[in-house]
Design an enzyme around this catalytic site. Structure first.
Site, PDB file in Angstrom:
ATOM      1  CG  ASP A   1      30.473  42.270  -1.510  1.00 55.26           C
ATOM      2  OD1 ASP A   1      29.332  41.842  -1.727  1.00 55.26           O
ATOM      3  OD2 ASP A   1      30.692  43.207  -0.724  1.00 55.26           O
TER       4      ASP A   1
ATOM      5  NE  ARG B   1      39.346  42.998  -5.015  1.00 56.62           N
ATOM      6  CZ  ARG B   1      38.739  41.818  -5.130  1.00 56.62           C
ATOM      7  NH1 ARG B   1      38.324  41.154  -4.059  1.00 56.62           N
ATOM      8  NH2 ARG B   1      38.578  41.276  -6.323  1.00 56.62           N
TER       9      ARG B   1
ATOM     10  CD  GLU C   1      31.321  39.948   4.585  1.00 58.86           C
ATOM     11  OE1 GLU C   1      31.442  40.224   3.371  1.00 58.86           O
ATOM     12  OE2 GLU C   1      30.221  39.843   5.157  1.00 58.86           O
TER      13      GLU C   1
ATOM     14  CD  GLN D   1      29.683  46.472   6.717  1.00 60.57           C
ATOM     15  OE1 GLN D   1      28.661  46.607   6.056  1.00 60.57           O
ATOM     16  NE2 GLN D   1      30.081  45.294   7.174  1.00 60.57           N
TER      17      GLN D   1
ATOM     18  CE1 TYR E   1      31.942  37.741   1.165  1.00 59.27           C
ATOM     19  CE2 TYR E   1      30.457  38.618  -0.488  1.00 59.27           C
ATOM     20  CZ  TYR E   1      30.810  38.467   0.831  1.00 59.27           C
ATOM     21  OH  TYR E   1      30.033  39.030   1.814  1.00 59.27           O
TER      22      TYR E   1
END
Length: 626
Positions: free
Chosen positions: A458, A456, A521, A174, A524
């Site tokens: 991970d 944000r 995503e 990304q 997590y």
């Protein structure tokens, strides 16, 4: 990330590809290369190097190699740099220029058109090998934040071994863009298949480029817009093409998983710095296009307007925000030189048509809960090449475009000149603690978001406890509710990457919105199911279109789940949209990455993405079904 969890079988050579990112410690910031020596170059600061064709190839090679070596693992560092090439030819058959591009690095030609700058050689990104002293666990999952644009690349692999000589490698994930390129002479490979493996990669972006046969390889998702391609090898989960000459047909979806739009409904290419025929520096600001296909420079100069560089205020990280705002109020545009800017009050864009252009991944960091950048409810503003970081005090937003019910509730008409965000990236956590309620808030109508990564983090270098407890620390400390909130009507997103936010990653309240390519995503790190549930619903859908919306389009969207903190967590739907005749979603998928369960793809439709099929997508071709 602390563990690699997921695998997905590829259509190419039996390779496998997980999506979870891999963490690495950040070394101290390296010294910058030498300042530009060309006396004709403007004063762009020590973090910009300008090359001209008279310079020895060995000198250019050495400067770029030194910075690449310093940046190869500097994922969370503060160094930023732009390498700019004046018009001419670089590299020869006897001595090709072969360089690598590391973190927070921009490589760009300074021509009016891509053909004005030619590199004979290679410009590459390889895997990072994270195991056994840099010899194993070779992946591209964290190869973020780098830019290549506005030049012609004749691939010349002279001197490289057989595998390396087989392609120009661009193994990235990304926040990486390739724009305005003309590449020939060998294949372009979006994965690095020459290292020890596992060779995973996780998505990227190409626009306004003419590219050779392209090996997608392990790239789980990729978006290509308004380009020409000689051929495409395969897709893994989600390969989207919009306005691309030579794009593969989507016949047979999901095998292969291609989504192909013949034309892009709204597009605008990113502004670029260039040198005119008299040696003067200027910025070309491309015009918006409707129903476009192919490159913007096929018939010569990209249509648009030219703004002399002396009409820009050139800022550095030491420039006070008040001075930036004063210069903007005088009617100047804004050029942000590379570096990290501490922003304790908003940089306020109020004039229609203002251009804000960042070089070398210039980064604005919120201080004291500020909103680092605001754009008034006016047409034609262009913000490009800027990264915005949350700070340790919660900000209500990191970038706000327009105000809710702006202009006293009377919307302006800007469909022919939309405010445009190009390669604008957001980060909450990672290099330091970050907090925001929303990263990107779009209130104006007729806004174009052309490639963004809203993240944000991970993983990062914050002082959290390792393992699962570290995830719990992150959940309570690096806080961000929504990645993108769209309140305006007729907003278009081309290349929307949004990850790990704590409620809906995207909330779309405006009418007649369009998204072409969405990658997500889910977070997590919810500690428990109770922390993740709301209003009697299991979890938050990644992409939420408000219940009252009557018209919306989404093409090529994927949401992935990996609840590593509590693998028993469920999320009801990846996508949640109203059941209205004008709301249509084309090509959706969910994927399990090794923990948790996504019960359905959209509105209770589609099977569960659970741990019995890790890395195997669950597809919905159309919603509602025709």
């Amino acid at each position: 990330m602390l563990a690699l969890a997921a695998v997905a079988t590829l259509a190419l050579g039996g390779l496998v590809a997980p999506s979870a990112h891999a963490a690495a410690a950040a070394p101290t910031a390296p010294a910058a290369p030498a300042a530009p020596t060309d006396p004709a170059a403007p004063a762009l600061g020590p973090a910009v190097t300008v090359f001209d064709p008279s310079m020895p190839v060995s000198r250019i090679q050495a400067e770029m190699d030194a910075f690449a070596a310093q940046q190869v693992d500097n994922e969370m560092g503060t160094a930023r740099h732009a390498f700019l090439f004046e018009p001419g030819t670089y590299g020869t058959a006897a001595q090709p220029l072969q360089v690598r591009v590391g973190y927070y690095t921009e490589v760009a030609g300074l021509g009016a058109s891509p053909g004005d700058v030619t590199i004979n050689g290679k410009v590459e990104v390889y895997n990072r090998c994270l195991g056994d002293g840099g010899t194993s666990n070779c992946i591209a999952l964290d190869n973020f934040w780098r830019t290549l644009s506005n030049l012609t690349l004749h691939v010349d692999a002279t001197g490289q071994d057989g595998c390396r000589a087989s392609a120009n490698f661009w193994a990235v994930s990304q926040a990486v863009s390739m724009r305005r390129l003309d590449i020939s002479g060998a294949n372009l490979s979006l994965m690095d298949y020459c290292t020890a493996g596992p060779q995973y990669a996780s998505g990227g972006f190409i626009a306004d480029s003419r590219i050779p046969f392209t090996i997608n390889g392990s790239q789980q998702q990729w978006f290509t817009r308004n380009s020409e391609v000689a051929g495409w090898s395969n897709g893994v989960w989600n390969a989207v093409f919009s306005g691309v000459v030579g794009a593969p047909a989507e016949t047979g979806y999901p095998d292969p998983p291609y989504t192909t739009l013949d034309r892009t409904p709204v597009s605008r290419e990113k502004p670029y710095l260039f040198v005119d025929g008299q040696g003067r520096y200027a910025v070309r600001v491309p015009s918006a296009r409707r129903d476009s296909r192919g490159v913007s420079w096929a018939q010569g100069l990209t249509p648009g307007r030219t703004v002399a560089l002396d009409r820009f205020f050139v800022a550095s990280p030491s420039t006070p925000v008040q001075e930036i705002n004063n210069q903007l109020a005088r009617g100047l545009d804004l050029l942000l030189t590379p570096g990290v800017y501490d922003i304790d009050r908003s940089i306020s864009i109020k004039r229609p048509g203002t251009v804000v252009l960042g070089l070398g991944h210039a980064t604005l960091t919120a201080v004291g809960g500020a909103v680092p950048l605001t754009v008034a409810d006016v047409p034609g503003v262009v913000v490009a090449g800027v990264t915005i970081d949350a700070g340790s005090v919660e900000s209500p937003a990191l970038l706000r475009v327009g105000t809710r019910h702006g202009n006293n509730g009377v919307p302006h008409e800007a469909s022919s000149d939309p405010t445009t965000l190009s390669d604008v990236y957001f980060r909450v956590g990672g290099p330091h603690v970050g907090r925001t309620r929303t990263a990107l808030e779009v209130n104006s109508d007729d806004v174009l978001v052309d490639h963004t990564w809203v993240w944000r983090a991970d993983h990062g270098v914050e002082p959290f406890t390792a393992g699962v407890s570290g995830d719990t620390d992150r959940w309570r400390t690096n806080t961000g509710l929504n990645g993108v909130v769209v309140n305006g009507d007729d907003v278009t997103a081309t290349g929307l990457f949004v990850e790990h936010f704590q409620q809906h990653n995207v909330v779309w309240n405006g009418e007649r919105g369009t998204t072409i390519f969405f990658q997500n995503e889910l977070p997590y790190d919810p500690p428990t199911q109770a922390d993740w549930d709301h209003d009697g619903v299991r979890g938050w859908a990644a992409y939420k279109v408000a219940d009252g919306v009557t018209s919306h389009r989404l093409y090529g969207g994927g949401s992935y789940v990996y609840n590593r903190n509590d693998p028993s967590i469920h999320t009801a739907n990846g996508f949640d949209v109203p059941q209205a005749p004008g709301v249509r979603l084309h090509h959706l998928l969910t994927v399990n990455l090794g923990g948790g369960v996504l019960d359905h793809v959209v509105n209770g439709v589609g099977g569960a993405a659970d741990t019995t099929k890790v890395g195997v997508p669950v597809f919905v071709t159309d919603y509602p079904a025709p």
